[in-house]
Every structure is written in structure tokens, then in C-alpha cells.
Motif scaffolding. Structure first.
Motif, mmCIF file in Angstrom:
data_model
loop_
_atom_site.group_PDB
_atom_site.id
_atom_site.type_symbol
_atom_site.label_atom_id
_atom_site.label_comp_id
_atom_site.label_asym_id
_atom_site.label_seq_id
_atom_site.Cartn_x
_atom_site.Cartn_y
_atom_site.Cartn_z
ATOM 1 N N ASN A 43 0.807 -1.222 0.000
ATOM 2 C CA ASN A 43 0.000 0.000 0.000
ATOM 3 C C ASN A 43 0.838 1.269 0.000
ATOM 4 O O ASN A 43 0.296 2.371 -0.080
ATOM 5 C CB ASN A 43 -0.906 0.048 1.229
ATOM 6 C CG ASN A 43 -2.002 -0.983 1.211
ATOM 7 O OD1 ASN A 43 -2.045 -1.855 2.070
ATOM 8 N ND2 ASN A 43 -2.907 -0.912 0.234
ATOM 9 N N VAL A 83 -6.007 1.138 -2.537
ATOM 10 C CA VAL A 83 -5.091 1.394 -3.640
ATOM 11 C C VAL A 83 -3.738 0.720 -3.432
ATOM 12 O O VAL A 83 -3.136 0.817 -2.361
ATOM 13 C CB VAL A 83 -4.878 2.909 -3.834
ATOM 14 C CG1 VAL A 83 -3.812 3.176 -4.896
ATOM 15 C CG2 VAL A 83 -6.190 3.571 -4.233
ATOM 16 N N PRO A 85 -0.268 1.303 -5.037
ATOM 17 C CA PRO A 85 0.470 2.185 -5.938
ATOM 18 C C PRO A 85 1.475 1.391 -6.773
ATOM 19 O O PRO A 85 2.112 0.466 -6.267
ATOM 20 C CB PRO A 85 1.180 3.161 -4.997
ATOM 21 C CG PRO A 85 1.293 2.426 -3.707
ATOM 22 C CD PRO A 85 0.110 1.504 -3.627
ATOM 23 N N ASP A 107 -8.587 -3.389 -17.918
ATOM 24 C CA ASP A 107 -9.415 -2.653 -16.968
ATOM 25 C C ASP A 107 -9.742 -3.484 -15.734
ATOM 26 O O ASP A 107 -9.909 -2.939 -14.640
ATOM 27 C CB ASP A 107 -10.709 -2.199 -17.649
ATOM 28 C CG ASP A 107 -10.474 -1.093 -18.662
ATOM 29 O OD1 ASP A 107 -9.423 -0.422 -18.576
ATOM 30 O OD2 ASP A 107 -11.336 -0.912 -19.546
ATOM 31 N N LYS A 110 -6.644 -3.449 -13.449
ATOM 32 C CA LYS A 110 -6.489 -2.089 -12.924
ATOM 33 C C LYS A 110 -7.522 -1.800 -11.832
ATOM 34 O O LYS A 110 -7.217 -1.132 -10.837
ATOM 35 C CB LYS A 110 -6.585 -1.069 -14.062
ATOM 36 C CG LYS A 110 -5.340 -1.037 -14.939
ATOM 37 C CD LYS A 110 -5.300 0.164 -15.860
ATOM 38 C CE LYS A 110 -6.221 0.037 -17.021
ATOM 39 N NZ LYS A 110 -6.040 1.139 -18.008
ATOM 40 N N ALA A 111 -8.730 -2.327 -11.988
ATOM 41 C CA ALA A 111 -9.756 -2.138 -10.951
ATOM 42 C C ALA A 111 -9.375 -2.876 -9.671
ATOM 43 O O ALA A 111 -9.581 -2.363 -8.565
ATOM 44 C CB ALA A 111 -11.107 -2.624 -11.460
ATOM 45 N N VAL A 113 -6.356 -3.463 -8.648
ATOM 46 C CA VAL A 113 -5.229 -2.741 -8.064
ATOM 47 C C VAL A 113 -5.697 -1.442 -7.411
ATOM 48 O O VAL A 113 -5.142 -0.999 -6.399
ATOM 49 C CB VAL A 113 -4.154 -2.483 -9.141
ATOM 50 C CG1 VAL A 113 -3.077 -1.523 -8.648
ATOM 51 C CG2 VAL A 113 -3.521 -3.807 -9.579
ATOM 52 N N THR A 114 -6.722 -0.845 -7.965
ATOM 53 C CA THR A 114 -7.266 0.400 -7.414
ATOM 54 C C THR A 114 -8.064 0.158 -6.142
ATOM 55 O O THR A 114 -8.121 1.010 -5.253
ATOM 56 C CB THR A 114 -8.166 1.089 -8.464
ATOM 57 O OG1 THR A 114 -7.390 1.343 -9.640
ATOM 58 C CG2 THR A 114 -8.717 2.403 -7.943
ATOM 59 N N ASP A 115 -8.673 -1.006 -6.036
ATOM 60 C CA ASP A 115 -9.510 -1.313 -4.876
ATOM 61 C C ASP A 115 -9.211 -2.737 -4.408
ATOM 62 O O ASP A 115 -10.060 -3.625 -4.470
ATOM 63 C CB ASP A 115 -10.994 -1.171 -5.251
ATOM 64 C CG ASP A 115 -11.922 -1.252 -4.041
ATOM 65 O OD1 ASP A 115 -11.436 -1.084 -2.899
ATOM 66 O OD2 ASP A 115 -13.128 -1.501 -4.239
ATOM 67 N N SER A 116 -7.985 -2.940 -3.929
ATOM 68 C CA SER A 116 -7.560 -4.282 -3.518
ATOM 69 C C SER A 116 -8.265 -4.713 -2.241
ATOM 70 O O SER A 116 -8.776 -3.899 -1.463
ATOM 71 C CB SER A 116 -6.041 -4.304 -3.309
ATOM 72 O OG SER A 116 -5.677 -3.507 -2.193
#
Length: 270
Positions: A43, A83, A85, A107, A110-111, A113-116
Motif C-alpha cells: 500500500n 489502492v 500504488p 481494466d 487495474k480495478a 489494483v485500485t480497490d484491492s
């Protein structure tokens, strides 16, 4: 895929010949449909000098897509959730690998990774393999996260295949074996070397993998070259598969899946 420019592709090939992101000479096709994998990443996105960091992209993407392409369902988690990073240096067109190209156009990943997922909220028995991704960010949270240590302790007790590369094995630092001793004590482990830390000039991180893992009794293994970021080494010890840096990603993922196949065969014949 997000393709790099032709000049970047040429430079990438030159780096690969030097040792960066090598192909796996023993690459194998697996059918692990019905199995589940968990990829865990950091994180932390800032070094203490204000320089951006995070997960080194290929140290997450290579294993993720190896598991996915084998038919596995793959979740992405982090110590806190939310997130993850991505180190901006690792997705530069010359540095990144083909799996990173795929990630930049994916996508769904990426989703994730954005909201693990938060590692502490998971039932680790839902998974068959757990992979600990590296990157400098993991030096700040993997070895300090109690929920991560607890889940790695549980994963080992349940016989899951556990792997990691680079700074990822720091997630094993405070995990315990079934007798309550450090999980890595007396076990062959590879991760980032002290030499590589020194060469890259990032010595202000709170945990240096080789130093910390040796400190809890790991039998640390590595290879060395004139520049350790271009060296490669991985080692299998029971249910643990660890690699020195990003170059070991394909091999560690392949060894993990081979162990999972062997486990499944043993169950079917018992």
C-alpha cells in the motif's frame, strides 16, 4: 496490450539480453481450472525522501497473468486494502515487460489494483497459492503488517503454496511455522540482496530483505553479477518458492504451479 514504440522495444530487447526480465527456458502450460490464487502487494507509494514508489509492476503482473492463464481465479490484496500504488519507474516503456503492457490495457486488473482486498478480511483457506509481490513499497509495510504475518502463518499451516520475489518475501518475516518458530528459519529463501540495495542507492528503507530474513534464521540464497538487478535466482523449499528480484517472476510462478499440480496428484492417489 499497450505496445511500446519501436525504439523502446529495441532497448527493451537489449536490457533483456543483459538479464532484465528473461524468458523462462522451462516454461510450462498448466490447466489449473477451479484453483484460486491470491496476489498480495504493498500500500506504500512514497519513499521517505518523497520519491514515488510502490509495487514494481512486473513483480505483480507476471505471476498474476501466469495464474490467470492457467485457468485460476486470481484475487489481489494488500495489507490495508484499497489502492496499490505502482512504481512509475517500473511502467516506463523500456523497463516494463509484456505482462506490464497487458496490465496497462486491462481494466479488470487495474480495478483490482485500485480497490484491492484487505488481507486481514480474507479466509486464506479459500486459496491454493499466495504470491507476495515486491517493490520498494513493501519494505515499509510487508514486514510490519500483523494481518499479513497472521495470514501467512495460516497459509503455511494449511499447506498452501507460498511464493514471492524481491521485497515480497518480507511478508514472511513475522510468520510462524506450526511449532511457533519463525517460518523461514532454516528454510532456503531468496529475495533482494544487500548488494542490490546498495547499488540502487535506496538504503533508507526500514527493511532490507537479505538482512532481515537472515536475522530470523533464513538460509538466504542469491546470485550476483556486476549489477545485481540483472542477476537472477530462485529457490524451492517445501511449499515456499522465492526469487531474488523481478527477473525470477516467471520461474517462481511456474515452480508454484508445479507444486500445486503435485499436491493435487498426491491427493488424487491417496
Amino acid at each position: 496490450m499497450k505496445q511500446p514504440t519501436p525504439p523502446a522495444r529495441l532497448l527493451r530487447k537489449a536490457l533483456q539480453r543483459a538479464g532484465m526480465h528473461p524468458d523462462d527456458p522451462d516454461a510450462t502450460t498448466f490447466d489449473l481450472t477451479g484453483k484460486r490464487a491470491l496476489v498480495v502487494a504493498t500500500n506504500v507509494g512514497v519513499l521517505d525522501i518523497g520519491k514515488p514508489t510502490g509495487v514494481f509492476a512486473s513483480e505483480m503482473t507476471v505471476a498474476y497473468y501466469a495464474f490467470l492463464d492457467a485457468g485460476m481465479a486470481v484475487d489481489v490484496a494488500s495489507p490495508l486494502g484499497g489502492v496499490i500504488p505502482v512504481d512509475p519507474q517500473s511502467i516506463k516503456s523500456v523497463i516494463r515487460c509484456a505482462d506490464d503492457d497487458r496490465f496497462l490495457a486491462d481494466d479488470e486488473l487495474k480495478a483490482k489494483v485500485t480497490d484491492s482486498l484487505a488481507i486481514g478480511d480474507l479466509d486464506i483457506s479459500d486459496y491454493d497459492v499466495v504470491f507476495l509481490a515486491g517493490g520498494w513499497g513493501a519494505a515499509f509495510d510487508f514486514g510490519f503488517s500483523e494481518p499479513l504475518a497472521d495470514k501467512m502463518t495460516d497459509a503455511n499451516a494449511k499447506g498452501l503454496v507460498i511464493g514471492g520475489v524481491c521485497h515480497g518475501p518480507l511478508g514472511l518475516l513475522n510468520a510462524k511455522d506450526v511449532d511457533g518458530k519463525p517460518l523461514v528459519a532454516g528454510r532456503k529463501i531468496s529475495a533482494v540482496t544487500d548488494k542490490q540495495v546498495k547499488e540502487l542507492g535506496i538504503q533508507s528503507t526500514p527493511h532490507h530483505p537479505e538482512r532481515e530474513l537472515r536475522g530470523v534464521g533464513a538460509e538466504f540464497e542469491s546470485e550476483t553479477r556486476r549489477r545485481d538487478p540483472l542477476a537472477n535466482h530462485w529457490v524451492v523449499d517445501g511449499n515456499l518458492v522465492t526469487g531474488q528480484n523481478q527477473n525470477a517472476g516467471p520461474m517462481v510462478a511456474r515452480e508454484m504451479m508445479q507444486l500445486l499440480v503435485a499436491q493435487s496428484e498426491n491427493v488424487s492417489t491417496s
